[in-house]
Design an enzyme around this catalytic site. Structure first.
Site, PDB file in Angstrom:
ATOM      1  N   ARG A 132       1.109  -1.373   0.161  1.00  0.00           N
ATOM      2  CA  ARG A 132      -0.291  -0.091  -0.035  1.00  0.00           C
ATOM      3  C   ARG A 132       0.488   1.003  -0.206  1.00  0.00           C
ATOM      4  O   ARG A 132       0.272   2.187  -0.377  1.00  0.00           O
ATOM      5  CB  ARG A 132      -0.925   0.012   0.855  1.00  0.00           C
ATOM      6  CG  ARG A 132      -2.403  -1.080   1.168  1.00  0.00           C
ATOM      7  CD  ARG A 132      -2.734  -0.961   2.327  1.00  0.00           C
ATOM      8  NE  ARG A 132      -3.962   0.147   2.273  1.00  0.00           N
ATOM      9  CZ  ARG A 132      -4.639   0.339   3.859  1.00  0.00           C
ATOM     10  NH1 ARG A 132      -5.028  -0.763   4.486  1.00  0.00           N
ATOM     11  NH2 ARG A 132      -4.593   0.966   3.811  1.00  0.00           N
TER      12      ARG A 132
ATOM     13  N   HIS B  83      -1.720  -5.249  -3.821  1.00  0.00           N
ATOM     14  CA  HIS B  83      -2.220  -3.825  -4.018  1.00  0.00           C
ATOM     15  C   HIS B  83      -2.268  -3.523  -5.028  1.00  0.00           C
ATOM     16  O   HIS B  83      -3.386  -2.864  -5.802  1.00  0.00           O
ATOM     17  CB  HIS B  83      -2.043  -3.421  -2.579  1.00  0.00           C
ATOM     18  CG  HIS B  83      -2.749  -1.726  -3.130  1.00  0.00           C
ATOM     19  ND1 HIS B  83      -4.232  -2.171  -2.355  1.00  0.00           N
ATOM     20  CD2 HIS B  83      -2.429  -0.553  -3.114  1.00  0.00           C
ATOM     21  CE1 HIS B  83      -5.534  -0.716  -3.124  1.00  0.00           C
ATOM     22  NE2 HIS B  83      -3.621   0.437  -2.831  1.00  0.00           N
TER      23      HIS B  83
ATOM     24  N   LYS C 154     -15.122   6.997  -3.985  1.00  0.00           N
ATOM     25  CA  LYS C 154     -14.421   7.167  -2.014  1.00  0.00           C
ATOM     26  C   LYS C 154     -13.345   8.038  -2.344  1.00  0.00           C
ATOM     27  O   LYS C 154     -12.169   8.406  -3.225  1.00  0.00           O
ATOM     28  CB  LYS C 154     -13.588   6.045  -1.940  1.00  0.00           C
ATOM     29  CG  LYS C 154     -13.705   5.849  -0.686  1.00  0.00           C
ATOM     30  CD  LYS C 154     -12.358   4.273  -0.235  1.00  0.00           C
ATOM     31  CE  LYS C 154     -11.336   4.080  -0.873  1.00  0.00           C
ATOM     32  NZ  LYS C 154     -10.982   2.533  -0.441  1.00  0.00           N
TER      33      LYS C 154
ATOM     34  N   ASP D  91     -12.584  -6.007  -3.212  1.00  0.00           N
ATOM     35  CA  ASP D  91     -11.598  -5.667  -3.147  1.00  0.00           C
ATOM     36  C   ASP D  91     -10.311  -6.151  -2.456  1.00  0.00           C
ATOM     37  O   ASP D  91     -10.589  -7.320  -3.019  1.00  0.00           O
ATOM     38  CB  ASP D  91     -11.846  -4.243  -2.001  1.00  0.00           C
ATOM     39  CG  ASP D  91     -11.063  -3.004  -1.937  1.00  0.00           C
ATOM     40  OD1 ASP D  91     -10.107  -2.887  -2.104  1.00  0.00           O
ATOM     41  OD2 ASP D  91     -11.250  -2.051  -0.535  1.00  0.00           O
TER      42      ASP D  91
HETATM   43  C1  R5P Z   1      -7.174   0.729  -0.236  1.00  0.00           C
HETATM   44  O1  R5P Z   1      -6.880   1.113  -1.583  1.00  0.00           O
HETATM   45  C2  R5P Z   1      -7.482  -0.930  -0.528  1.00  0.00           C
HETATM   46  O2  R5P Z   1      -7.971  -1.188  -1.798  1.00  0.00           O
HETATM   47  C3  R5P Z   1      -8.882  -1.309   0.675  1.00  0.00           C
HETATM   48  O3  R5P Z   1      -9.926  -0.646   0.735  1.00  0.00           O
HETATM   49  C4  R5P Z   1      -7.790  -0.529   1.744  1.00  0.00           C
HETATM   50  O4  R5P Z   1      -6.783  -1.336   2.377  1.00  0.00           O
HETATM   51  C5  R5P Z   1      -8.868  -0.978   2.496  1.00  0.00           C
HETATM   52  O5  R5P Z   1      -8.749  -0.965   4.071  1.00  0.00           O
HETATM   53  P1  R5P Z   1      -9.778  -0.516   5.445  1.00  0.00           P
HETATM   54  O6  R5P Z   1     -10.249  -1.823   5.487  1.00  0.00           O
HETATM   55  O7  R5P Z   1      -8.984  -0.207   6.546  1.00  0.00           O
HETATM   56  O8  R5P Z   1     -10.683   0.130   4.741  1.00  0.00           O
END
Ligand code: R5P
Length: 317
Positions: A100, A134, A196, A223
Site C-alpha cells: 500500500r 495492492h 471514495k 476489494d
Molecule cells: C485501498 O485502496 C484498498 O484497496 C482497500 O480498500 C483498503 O486497504 C481497505 O482498508 P480498510 O478496510 O481499512 O478501509
C-alpha cells in the site's frame, strides 16, 4: 525434480504455519524443520534444522501482524538458507502488506514497498510468489522474478455456487475497478463503482457516491483487502441507500486488525464477508459472518510448477 535445483523444501516462519502445512499437504512433502524464535533481548533468531545445500527452498511468510517482526523473520530465514548454500530461495509472500506504500504521492514520504523488495533481494531471495498485490506494478520493484497469483478463480467459483440472481459487482474504489471488472465478467454480472475519497492518512474513509445501477440487486463489494473494514462498511451503507438488497463483501486479504471483525458484524447491511487464508483469520477475527476460502492449493500448484520449471501463467488461462 528440476534439473537445476535439488529437492524442494518448504519452510514456514511464524506468520501462518497453518497455511504452510496446507501447502505441504498439497505438495505431499513435510514442512521443513526450522526454529524461529526471539531471545529475551527481542532479537529474532533462526536455525534451519535440516540440510538445504543446493535444495530448492521455499519460505512461506505473509506479512501479517505483527508485520515488522514477520518481515524480519523472513529476512533472517532467507539469510540462514543462503548461508547454508541453498540452491535457490523463493520467498512465498501471500500478503505483502507494505504494497500500500507504493508511491511518493506526498512530499517527504517513503516507498516502503520498494524498500522491503530491496531488503529481500539483499538477504538472498532469488524469486518471489505473491497473491493479488495492492498494485500490480509493485512486481517491478523487484529485480528478481515475481509470480503474482490471483484468488479470482476461487472467488468466482464460490459466488457462482451461491447462484445469486440479479447480482452486481461493486468496486470499492476506482483503483480496484479493473480487477472488479474481471470478476464481474466471469460472474456474468454488471459492474458498479463506489466513488471514495480518503480524508487523511489515517483509516477514516468518506464514501460519496455509487456509479452504476445497484437498485434491487444483490451486490458483491470487491476489494483487494479488508483491513479496518472502514471501506466496505461505508460502501455497504452507501449501497443500501442506493437500493441494493443482499450485500456481500469479497476480498483476497482479510487483515482485520483489532476489532475490525466485530465492527463488520455490527454492520447489518453486510450479509457475508468472504476472504482467503493469505493471512490467518482465526480466533476472535473469525466471526460467523466471515467465510475463509483457502488458496493453499493455488500456492502449492505454483510452487510445484516453479520447481519443475513449468508455466505458472497457464494456471490462470
Ligand atoms: C485501498 O485502496 C484498498 O484497496 C482497500 O480498500 C483498503 O486497504 C481497505 O482498508 P480498510 O478496510 O481499512 O478501509
Amino acid at each position: 525434480m528440476s534439473d537445476a535445483f535439488g529437492e524442494m523444501v518448504v519452510f514456514s516462519g511464524n506468520a501462518h504455519r497453518e497455511l504452510a502445512r496446507r501447502i505441504c499437504d498439497y505438495l505431499n512433502v513435510p514442512v521443513g524443520r526450522v526454529e524461529v524464535f526471539k531471545f529475551a533481548n527481542d532479537n529474532t533468531f533462526v536455525r534451519i534444522l535440516q540440510n538445504v545445500r543446493q535444495r530448492d527452498v521455499f519460505i512461506v511468510q505473509p506479512t501479517a501482524e505483527p508485520v515488522n517482526d514477520r518481515i524480519m523473520e523472513m529476512l533472517i530465514m532467507i539469510d540462514a538458507a543462503q548461508r547454508a548454500s541453498a540452491g535457490r530461495i523463493t520467498a512465498v509472500i501471500p500478503y505483502y502488506s507494505y504494497a500500500r506504500t507504493d508511491k511518493k504521492d506526498q512530499p517527504r514520504v517513503p516507498i516502503t514497498a520498494r524498500l522491503i523488495a530491496d531488503l529481500l533481494e539483499t538477504a538472498g531471495t532469488d524469486r518471489v510468489i505473491m497473491v493479488d498485490l495492492h498494485a500490480a506494478q509493485v512486481q517491478g520493484f523487484f529485480r528478481v522474478p515475481v509470480d503474482e497469483l490471483t484468488a479470482l478463480p476461487k472467488q468466482v467459483e464460490y459466488f457462482q455456487e451461491k447462484g445469486l440472481e440479479n447480482s452486481v459487482v461493486v468496486a470499492t474504489d476506482i483503483g480496484i475497478s479493473k480487477r472488479a471488472r474481471d470478476f464481474a465478467d466471469r460472474m456474468n454480472a454488471p459492474l458498479a463503482i463506489i466513488e471514495k475519497r480518503r480524508t487523511s492518512n489515517h483509516d477514516d474513509v468518506e464514501t460519496l457516491n455509487v456509479i452504476g445501477n445497484v437498485d434491487g440487486r444483490a451486490a458483491i463489494l470487491f476489494d483487494d483487502e479488508i483491513s479496518t473494514g472502514g471501506t466496505v462498511i461505508a460502501a455497504a451503507e452507501a449501497l443500501a441507500r442506493f437500493g441494493a438488497t443482499d450485500i456481500y463483501a469479497c476480498a483476497t486479504h482479510g487483515v482485520l486488525p483489532e476489532d475490525a471483525s466485530q465492527r463488520l458484524q455490527q454492520t447489518p447491511e453486510i450479509r457475508e464477508v468472504v476472504v482467503t487464508d493469505t493471512v490467518p483469520v482465526n480466533g476472535n477475527k473469525l466471526t460467523p459472518q466471515i467465510t475463509v476460502l483457502s488458496i493453499a492449493d493455488l500456492l502449492g500448484e505454483a510452487i510445484s510448477r516453479i520447481h519443475r520449471g513449468e508455466s505458472v501463467g497457464a494456471m490462470f488461462t
